[in-house]
Design a protein around this motif. Structure first.
Motif: not given
Ligand code: 5GP
Length: 210
Positions: A50-74
């Motif tokens: 609803r507000e976010y998809f609350f994901d683990s760092r591993d899952e987030f890093e996998r999405m970056i690697k698989d090009n599933e995000l338009i952009e991301w930031a820390s």
């Protein structure tokens, strides 16, 4: 051919009231909201999906690697990112998509989607930010300070935005954003399909004459 939707980026200092503004926009206008992924822990009232998809760092890093995000930031020790599939399929279907994201991500989006509309929301005074964050009570004073320091860094790049809107009166702020989108919707460059339609009609009307 369906006219593509408008990609609307809303950013603002922490405590500027972006969340409330976006809720109001969604209740009164024809927009869809992109739900971001984050590694931040959910606040008490927040729900996964609803507000976010609350994901683990591993899952987030996998999405970056698989090009599933338009952009991301820390941002203040957590990752935040925008899922690509949702945004692109909704724009293709002609829907106006809102992203509520921080400034690095917004600038990254503008480099990929030239016609995205970048709107920055601020309170009239910086002291209001601190007051609002304290009143919200969702962050410790340590994190509030981190967020204010981050905002101080961010203020240098607000001129990269297309529009700056003051959130003093909520209704007025929402009205201002509706007007911006309404005007953008009428931009000639966004109405190429109308041009094609008019050409077709002229050719029909002038058949035999030209
Ligand atoms: P919060 O923790 O207060 O929900 O969000 C912190 C910051 O992250 C806010 O400025 C918010 O706009 C931003 N943010 C939320 N989702 C995304 C995203 O997908 N990408 C980026 N770059 N920033 C995001």
């Amino acid at each position: 051919m369906i006219k593509k939707g408008i990609l609307i980026i809303i950013s603002g200092f922490s405590g500027a009231g972006k969340g409330t503004v976006v809720k109001e926009l969604l209740s009164k206008g024809d927009y869809v909201l992109s739900i971001s992924s984050t590694t931040r822990k959910p606040r008490e009232y927040e729900q996964h999906g609803r507000e976010y998809f609350f994901d683990s760092r591993d899952e987030f890093e996998r999405m970056i690697k698989d090009n599933e995000l338009i952009e991301w930031a820390s941002y203040c020790d957590n990752y935040y990112g925008t899922p690509k599939k949702f945004v692109e399929s909704n724009l293709e279907q002609g829907k106006n998509v809102i992203l509520e994201i921080e400034m690095q991500g917004a600038i990254d989006i503008k480099s990929q989607y030239e016609d995205a509309v970048l709107i920055f929301i601020t309170t009239p005074k910086v002291t209001d930010l601190k007051k609002r964050l304290e009143k919200r009570g969702t962050e410790s004073s340590d994190i509030i300070n981190k967020r204010l320091k981050r905002s101080y860094e961010e203020v240098n790049i607000i001129d990269k935005y297309d529009y700056i809107v003051i959130n003093d009166d909520l209704e007025e702020c929402v009205e201002d954003i509706h007007s911006i989108i309404n005007a953008e919707n009428k931009a000639a460059a966004r109405n190429i399909t109308l041009k094609q339609k008019l050409i077709g009609e002229f050719e029909e009307l002038l058949k035999g004459e030209i």
